[in-house]
Enzyme design. Sequence first.
Site, PDB file in Angstrom:
ATOM      1  N   ASP A 204      46.188  50.874  42.735  1.00  0.00           N
ATOM      2  CA  ASP A 204      46.386  49.748  41.807  1.00  0.00           C
ATOM      3  C   ASP A 204      47.870  49.639  41.453  1.00  0.00           C
ATOM      4  OD1 ASP A 204      46.488  47.978  39.640  1.00  0.00           O
ATOM      5  OD2 ASP A 204      44.538  48.621  38.871  1.00  0.00           O
TER       6      ASP A 204
ATOM      7  N   HIS B  41      44.035  46.668  42.534  1.00  0.00           N
ATOM      8  CA  HIS B  41      43.615  46.114  41.244  1.00  0.00           C
ATOM      9  C   HIS B  41      42.302  45.331  41.393  1.00  0.00           C
ATOM     10  CE1 HIS B  41      44.336  45.353  37.050  1.00  0.00           C
ATOM     11  NE2 HIS B  41      44.322  44.046  37.211  1.00  0.00           N
TER      12      HIS B  41
ATOM     13  N   SER C 238      40.354  44.410  34.154  1.00  0.00           N
ATOM     14  CA  SER C 238      41.719  44.168  33.714  1.00  0.00           C
ATOM     15  C   SER C 238      41.731  43.766  32.231  1.00  0.00           C
ATOM     16  CB  SER C 238      42.344  43.115  34.638  1.00  0.00           C
ATOM     17  OG  SER C 238      43.738  43.143  34.588  1.00  0.00           O
TER      18      SER C 238
END
Length: 255
Positions: A208, A236, A103
């Site tokens: 995601d 995610h 991320s």
Amino acid sequence: TSITSAKIQVNGVHLHYQQTGEGNHAVLLLPGMLGCGQTDFGPQLKSMNKKLFTIVAWDPRGYGQSIPPSRDFPPDFFERDAKDAVDLMQALKFKKFSLLGWSDGGITALIAAAKYPTLIHKLVVWGANASVTQEDVRIYNGIRDVSKWSEKVKKPLEELYGHKYFAKTCEAWVDGISRFAEKSDGNICQELLPDIKCPTFIIHGEKDPLVPRAHAEYIHKHIKGSQLLLMPEGKHNLHLRFAEDFNRQVEDFLH
């Protein structure tokens, strides 16, 4: 082997990190927004091959146990994190190391690999993006209010930070990352991708909800020779949800 936990002064800040394993191949784990080693990388610290790798998970400034300072989001916060991360590994006497970035940590890792090419051995990123679109801003605003988060995701962060810091920092993050969308191309680090010369592995969860697949495809297209793996059931947090599969794929790539 056990997991040690310590702090070291880097760029005027006391950065907290966890370390485990005694392998020759050093690997830095870079957490996502509001995250730290403890919240984001339990299965990697516990189960990645300790004979092959020396694994370090850091808490970026203002996150986890690298407080003070409080976390802020100036326009260059990703570059600042990239420099902190690389300087941390050098302070720990690792000459060359690989980066595993999730991320926001993936964005940081992309920048570090581009800017410090002689130090980075291999690169793995997932849930990362090199630009911010209006659609992304809409998604980010959907998570602005932490009281709407699921209990499972919220609880460890509330325990770590207390509700006030957690809520305030999440709002500041949404504002900070949304600022990139004000540029014509929404650019974060697109121009740096062609500078990444190390072997690169991009993983993307097809389910995601935070990062649309186009971001992973863009990164793949602009890093020469990179590999892209799509995980059909991945969300995610695919490295936590499918930790065994993830660890195996990553170890094969790093090895």
